[in-house]
Design an enzyme around this catalytic site. Structure first.
Site: not given
Ligand SMILES: C[S@@+](CC[C@H](N)C(=O)[O-])C[C@H]1O[C@@H](n2cnc3c(N)ncnc32)[C@H](O)[C@@H]1O
Length: 285
Positions: A54, A156
């Site tokens: 990545r 996010d």
């Molecule tokens: C797999 S996606 C889930 C999206 C949505 N909640 C769903 O269930 O479809 C996880 C998201 O968490 C975000 N993320 C990861 N670490 C984070 C943090 N410390 N604070 C805020 N967002 C975070 C990532 O950027 C990503 O967009």
């Protein structure tokens, strides 16, 4: 954009296989620590090739010859944008409209049991990724509340996905999980240069705001919310970090409100101040 009948979307194209740049074990350890410190995400040792793959494009773009040199560059406080670009690449942003669909029935039932609903009704999509979760909630609320006062906040850590979320413009394949009735009422089908895309209609977009927030750092006061969706993000954190995030999100939900986590996530031992209603759904005490 115009309101036209939606046909069944074409199947999504298969991803192309890609190569990975090499990374030494010691270099990977440095990235594990950096990612943990900046995002709270615990990268398992098996993620080494994934991280290298990545980040490779950034090394090339910045003309640095090794992961050690790139790691050093990311330590420079003047390189905040580069650090954000690395975070954007390392986070996993998989999401979809009506993902884990039972949760939207839970939301609907919760609202229908509220007597009376106190407005404004506010919902938080606390790891919103590119916005599909927030807009799904918005369509449900628009269906139930019409023009009454309701708002959704999507947050996010990744600025790249938030840009996409704010546009509310998606490839037509993503519409496959949206009920037809909702597609007709709340989405606009793209034409000409927007062929193959659909746009969340303006009355929906106007009720949804996106802003960057790191769940692992002290959060601004966004709430109080009636419902918080904290789905498919806790899996990336270790237990103490999970506990801290759950506490911080719960603190912004009204007593009697709901906190909903992803289907593969468990709050066993960290559900302080939360009453389990069913697996993955909690009421704030
Ligand atoms: C797999 S996606 C889930 C999206 C949505 N909640 C769903 O269930 O479809 C996880 C998201 O968490 C975000 N993320 C990861 N670490 C984070 C943090 N410390 N604070 C805020 N967002 C975070 C990532 O950027 C990503 O967009």
């Amino acid at each position: 954009m115009t309101r036209l009948p939606f046909n069944d979307p074409a199947p999504a194209p298969l991803p192309l296989p890609g190569g990975f740049a090499p990374i030494t074990q010691a270099e990977f350890r440095q990235f594990q620590q950096l990612v943990l410190k900046t995002t709270g995400i615990t990268l398992s040792d098996q993620k080494s090739a994934l991280v290298a793959g990545r980040l490779r494009s950034r090394l090339r773009h910045r003309k640095v010859g090794s992961f050690t040199a790139y790691h050093k560059l990311l330590q420079d406080p003047r390189e905040g944008d580069e650090l954000q670009a690395a975070i954007d690449l390392i986070t996993t942003n998989e999401t979809s409209f009506f993902r884990e669909p039972e949760h939207f029935n839970v939301l609907r039932d919760h609202i229908q049991n509220l007597r009376p609903v106190s407005f404004p009704f506010k919902v938080w999509s606390a790891a919103s990724s590119s916005g599909e979760e927030a807009y799904t909630i918005a369509m449900v609320l628009a269906d139930l509340f019409g023009s009454a006062e309701w708002r959704i906040l999507g947050t996010d850590i990744s600025t790249r996905v938030l840009e996409r979320a704010r546009k509310g413009l998606y490839p037509m394949e993503r519409a496959a999980t949206i009920p037809k009735d909702y597609l007709q009422r709340f989405c606009l089908k793209g034409q000409d240069r927007h062929e193959g895309l659909f746009l969340m209609d303006r009355p929906i977009r106007e009720r949804v705001t996106f802003t960057q927030a790191n769940l692992c750092q002290t959060l601004p006061t966004f709430g109080p919310f009636d419902v918080a969706f904290l789905r498919n993000v806790l899996i990336y954190f270790d237990l103490p970090q999970k506990r801290q995030v759950v506490d911080a999100v719960r603190a912004q939900v009204k007593p009697g409100g709901l906190l909903i986590v992803g289907h593969s996530e468990s709050l066993t031992g960290i559900a302080q101040g939360l009453i389990p209603l069913r697996p993955t759904v909690y009421r704030v005490a």
